[in-house]
Design an enzyme around this catalytic site. Structure first.
Site, PDB file in Angstrom:
ATOM      1  N   ASN A 256       0.866  -1.182   0.000  1.00 30.87           N
ATOM      2  CA  ASN A 256       0.000   0.000   0.000  1.00 30.87           C
ATOM      3  C   ASN A 256       0.901   1.231   0.000  1.00 30.87           C
ATOM      4  O   ASN A 256       1.489   1.574   1.016  1.00 30.87           O
ATOM      5  CB  ASN A 256      -0.887  -0.052   1.251  1.00 30.87           C
ATOM      6  CG  ASN A 256      -1.713   1.205   1.440  1.00 30.87           C
ATOM      7  OD1 ASN A 256      -1.768   2.056   0.547  1.00 30.87           O
ATOM      8  ND2 ASN A 256      -2.339   1.335   2.596  1.00 30.87           N
ATOM      9  N   TRP A 257       0.993   1.859  -1.170  1.00 33.77           N
ATOM     10  CA  TRP A 257       1.931   2.984  -1.301  1.00 33.77           C
ATOM     11  C   TRP A 257       1.423   4.252  -0.620  1.00 33.77           C
ATOM     12  O   TRP A 257       2.159   5.228  -0.498  1.00 33.77           O
ATOM     13  CB  TRP A 257       2.195   3.286  -2.778  1.00 33.77           C
ATOM     14  CG  TRP A 257       2.891   2.191  -3.539  1.00 33.77           C
ATOM     15  CD1 TRP A 257       3.072   0.877  -3.143  1.00 33.77           C
ATOM     16  CD2 TRP A 257       3.514   2.302  -4.824  1.00 33.77           C
ATOM     17  NE1 TRP A 257       3.757   0.183  -4.105  1.00 33.77           N
ATOM     18  CE2 TRP A 257       4.043   1.027  -5.156  1.00 33.77           C
ATOM     19  CE3 TRP A 257       3.661   3.344  -5.743  1.00 33.77           C
ATOM     20  CZ2 TRP A 257       4.713   0.787  -6.357  1.00 33.77           C
ATOM     21  CZ3 TRP A 257       4.334   3.101  -6.939  1.00 33.77           C
ATOM     22  CH2 TRP A 257       4.854   1.839  -7.226  1.00 33.77           C
ATOM     23  N   LYS A 258       0.148   4.265  -0.264  1.00 36.41           N
ATOM     24  CA  LYS A 258      -0.474   5.459   0.329  1.00 36.41           C
ATOM     25  C   LYS A 258      -0.240   6.683  -0.566  1.00 36.41           C
ATOM     26  O   LYS A 258      -0.185   6.533  -1.785  1.00 36.41           O
ATOM     27  CB  LYS A 258       0.034   5.667   1.756  1.00 36.41           C
ATOM     28  CG  LYS A 258      -0.131   4.385   2.589  1.00 36.41           C
ATOM     29  CD  LYS A 258       0.026   4.568   4.056  1.00 36.41           C
ATOM     30  CE  LYS A 258      -0.168   3.221   4.749  1.00 36.41           C
ATOM     31  NZ  LYS A 258      -0.123   3.287   6.192  1.00 36.41           N
TER      32      LYS A 258
ATOM     33  N   HIS B  15      -9.536   0.815   4.676  1.00 43.93           N
ATOM     34  CA  HIS B  15      -8.274   1.006   5.402  1.00 43.93           C
ATOM     35  C   HIS B  15      -8.514   1.902   6.624  1.00 43.93           C
ATOM     36  O   HIS B  15      -9.339   2.822   6.566  1.00 43.93           O
ATOM     37  CB  HIS B  15      -7.237   1.649   4.468  1.00 43.93           C
ATOM     38  CG  HIS B  15      -5.868   1.671   5.081  1.00 43.93           C
ATOM     39  ND1 HIS B  15      -5.482   2.654   5.963  1.00 43.93           N
ATOM     40  CD2 HIS B  15      -4.827   0.812   4.975  1.00 43.93           C
ATOM     41  CE1 HIS B  15      -4.238   2.398   6.359  1.00 43.93           C
ATOM     42  NE2 HIS B  15      -3.820   1.287   5.777  1.00 43.93           N
TER      43      HIS B  15
ATOM     44  N   GLU C 244      -6.959   4.313   7.791  1.00 41.33           N
ATOM     45  CA  GLU C 244      -6.803   5.756   7.537  1.00 41.33           C
ATOM     46  C   GLU C 244      -8.067   6.318   6.876  1.00 41.33           C
ATOM     47  O   GLU C 244      -8.460   7.455   7.137  1.00 41.33           O
ATOM     48  CB  GLU C 244      -5.546   5.997   6.685  1.00 41.33           C
ATOM     49  CG  GLU C 244      -4.283   5.835   7.523  1.00 41.33           C
ATOM     50  CD  GLU C 244      -3.063   5.341   6.759  1.00 41.33           C
ATOM     51  OE1 GLU C 244      -3.029   5.407   5.522  1.00 41.33           O
ATOM     52  OE2 GLU C 244      -2.119   4.864   7.446  1.00 41.33           O
TER      53      GLU C 244
ATOM     54  N   GLU D 189      -5.370  -5.337  10.420  1.00 38.80           N
ATOM     55  CA  GLU D 189      -4.349  -4.330  10.683  1.00 38.80           C
ATOM     56  C   GLU D 189      -4.669  -3.601  11.989  1.00 38.80           C
ATOM     57  O   GLU D 189      -5.481  -2.664  11.995  1.00 38.80           O
ATOM     58  CB  GLU D 189      -4.311  -3.303   9.553  1.00 38.80           C
ATOM     59  CG  GLU D 189      -4.007  -3.876   8.192  1.00 38.80           C
ATOM     60  CD  GLU D 189      -3.475  -2.816   7.239  1.00 38.80           C
ATOM     61  OE1 GLU D 189      -2.316  -2.933   6.837  1.00 38.80           O
ATOM     62  OE2 GLU D 189      -4.202  -1.861   6.941  1.00 38.80           O
TER      63      GLU D 189
ATOM     64  N   GLY E 125       2.247   2.116  10.819  1.00 36.16           N
ATOM     65  CA  GLY E 125       3.155   3.254  10.693  1.00 36.16           C
ATOM     66  C   GLY E 125       3.823   3.659  11.991  1.00 36.16           C
ATOM     67  O   GLY E 125       4.431   4.724  12.076  1.00 36.16           O
TER      68      GLY E 125
ATOM     69  N   SER F 251       3.315  -2.285  10.324  1.00 36.93           N
ATOM     70  CA  SER F 251       4.764  -2.318  10.513  1.00 36.93           C
ATOM     71  C   SER F 251       5.405  -3.659  10.157  1.00 36.93           C
ATOM     72  O   SER F 251       6.356  -4.096  10.809  1.00 36.93           O
ATOM     73  CB  SER F 251       5.132  -1.908  11.944  1.00 36.93           C
ATOM     74  OG  SER F 251       4.663  -0.591  12.208  1.00 36.93           O
TER      75      SER F 251
ATOM     76  N   GLY G 116       2.891  -1.197   4.342  1.00 41.94           N
ATOM     77  CA  GLY G 116       2.933   0.229   4.040  1.00 41.94           C
ATOM     78  C   GLY G 116       4.379   0.683   3.865  1.00 41.94           C
ATOM     79  O   GLY G 116       4.976   0.501   2.808  1.00 41.94           O
ATOM     80  N   GLY G 117       4.937   1.242   4.926  1.00 44.82           N
ATOM     81  CA  GLY G 117       6.285   1.826   4.872  1.00 44.82           C
ATOM     82  C   GLY G 117       7.335   0.973   4.161  1.00 44.82           C
ATOM     83  O   GLY G 117       8.070   1.472   3.304  1.00 44.82           O
TER      84      GLY G 117
HETATM   85  P1  PGA Z   1       2.742   0.174   7.723  1.00 41.77           P
HETATM   86  O1  PGA Z   1       1.309   0.380   7.026  1.00 41.77           O
HETATM   87  O2  PGA Z   1       3.327  -1.089   7.147  1.00 41.77           O
HETATM   88  O3  PGA Z   1       3.524   1.394   7.359  1.00 41.77           O
HETATM   89  O4  PGA Z   1       2.491   0.043   9.178  1.00 41.77           O
HETATM   90  C1  PGA Z   1       0.455  -0.709   6.786  1.00 41.77           C
HETATM   91  C2  PGA Z   1      -0.836  -0.243   6.192  1.00 41.77           C
HETATM   92  O5  PGA Z   1      -1.285   0.874   6.505  1.00 41.77           O
HETATM   93  O6  PGA Z   1      -1.448  -0.964   5.383  1.00 41.77           O
END
Ligand code: PGA
Length: 252
Positions: free
Chosen positions: A9-11, A95, A97, A167, A173, A213, A234-235
């Site tokens: 997930n590149w956000k 998600h 977010e 998640e 994050g 993470s 994500g990251g």
């Molecule tokens: P993260 O994000 O790996 O940076 O914790 C995961 C996600 O939001 O899908």
């Protein structure tokens, strides 16, 4: 047996140029048959370019969100058809977010999942508890509500096309990962719940990804848990090398 799927997930990162750079690194690293499905979810503006770049590759394209209506006066929104037209196979829905920052409810997410399924776009349906909810010992209640309401009215046949991503919000994050035992406990709960809502065949076949993470250092142990069938990253997906290490961990 559930399929192992690693999704990135590149956000809201990477313009078109940076997107192609990242995906060219992956294309080089991901072999034709990595033993798991690999999905990249760039921002909307990069989908077409990345999709074209990946045409002859086993890496699949996913979007990060979509609207539930067919089309219409919804300024700033993107439809399922539009995602299909640029080559998307998957779409991340619900998600945390989107839930926390953009106020998405279980009911809204349910509409989006139904729309995606009606178009043969495969939803990656995200669920997870906040830190406060975990500390109040209501994790299972929260997960049960998100699953039951998010999947309301979805048939067993359609459910086989849904990927669930657990998640925990406190792990996204933050660098704080759920321990493999903590994650496995919730994954087993989700699978059991799917067995109750559907049947044992559906429960066994559904891919349940862990997210929060995930990095090369913890991927092997997390992905080694019996009910964890992949990761939503994500990251660590923003660098080809670290995303590839996670893919390698999943292929083991
Ligand atoms: P993260 O994000 O790996 O940076 O914790 C995961 C996600 O939001 O899908």
């Amino acid at each position: 047996m559930a399929k192992m799927i690693i999704a990135g997930n590149w956000k809201m990162f990477n313009n078109i140029q940076a997107s192609i750079e990242l995906v060219s690194g992956l294309k080089r690293l991901v072999t034709a048959n990595p033993g798991c499905e690999v999905v990249v979810c760039p921002p909307f503006t990069s989908l077409e370019a990345v999709g074209n770049y990946l045409k002859d590759s086993p890496i699949k394209l996913g979007a990060q969100n979509m609207h539930f209506e067919e089309n219409g006066a919804f300024t700033g929104e993107i439809s399922a058809e539009m995602l299909l037209s640029v080559g998307c196979v998957y779409v991340i829905l619900g998600h945390s977010e989107r839930r926390a920052i953009f106020g998405e409810s279980d009911e809204l997410i349910n509409k989006k999942i139904k729309k995606a399924l009606s178009k043969n776009l495969l939803p990656i349906f995200c669920i997870g508890e906040t830190l406060q909810e975990r500390e109040s010992n209501i994790t299972f209640d929260v997960i049960k509500k998100q699953v039951t309401e998010g999947l309301a009215g979805i048939s067993a046949d359609d459910m086989l096309k849904v990927v669930v991503a657990y998640e925990p919000v406190w792990a996204i994050g933050t660098g704080k990962t759920a321990s493999p035992a903590q994650a496995q406990e919730v994954h087993a709960f989700i699978r059991n719940l799917l067995g109750q809502l559907y049947n044992s065949t559906v429960a066994a076949a559904i891919t349940i990804q862990y997210g929060g993470s995930v990095k090369p250092e913890n991927a092997v142990e997390l992905l080694g848990q019996p009910d964890i069938n992949g990761a939503l990253v994500g990251g660590a997906c923003l660098k080809a090398d670290s995303f590839n290490s996670i893919i390698e961990a999943a292929s083991k």
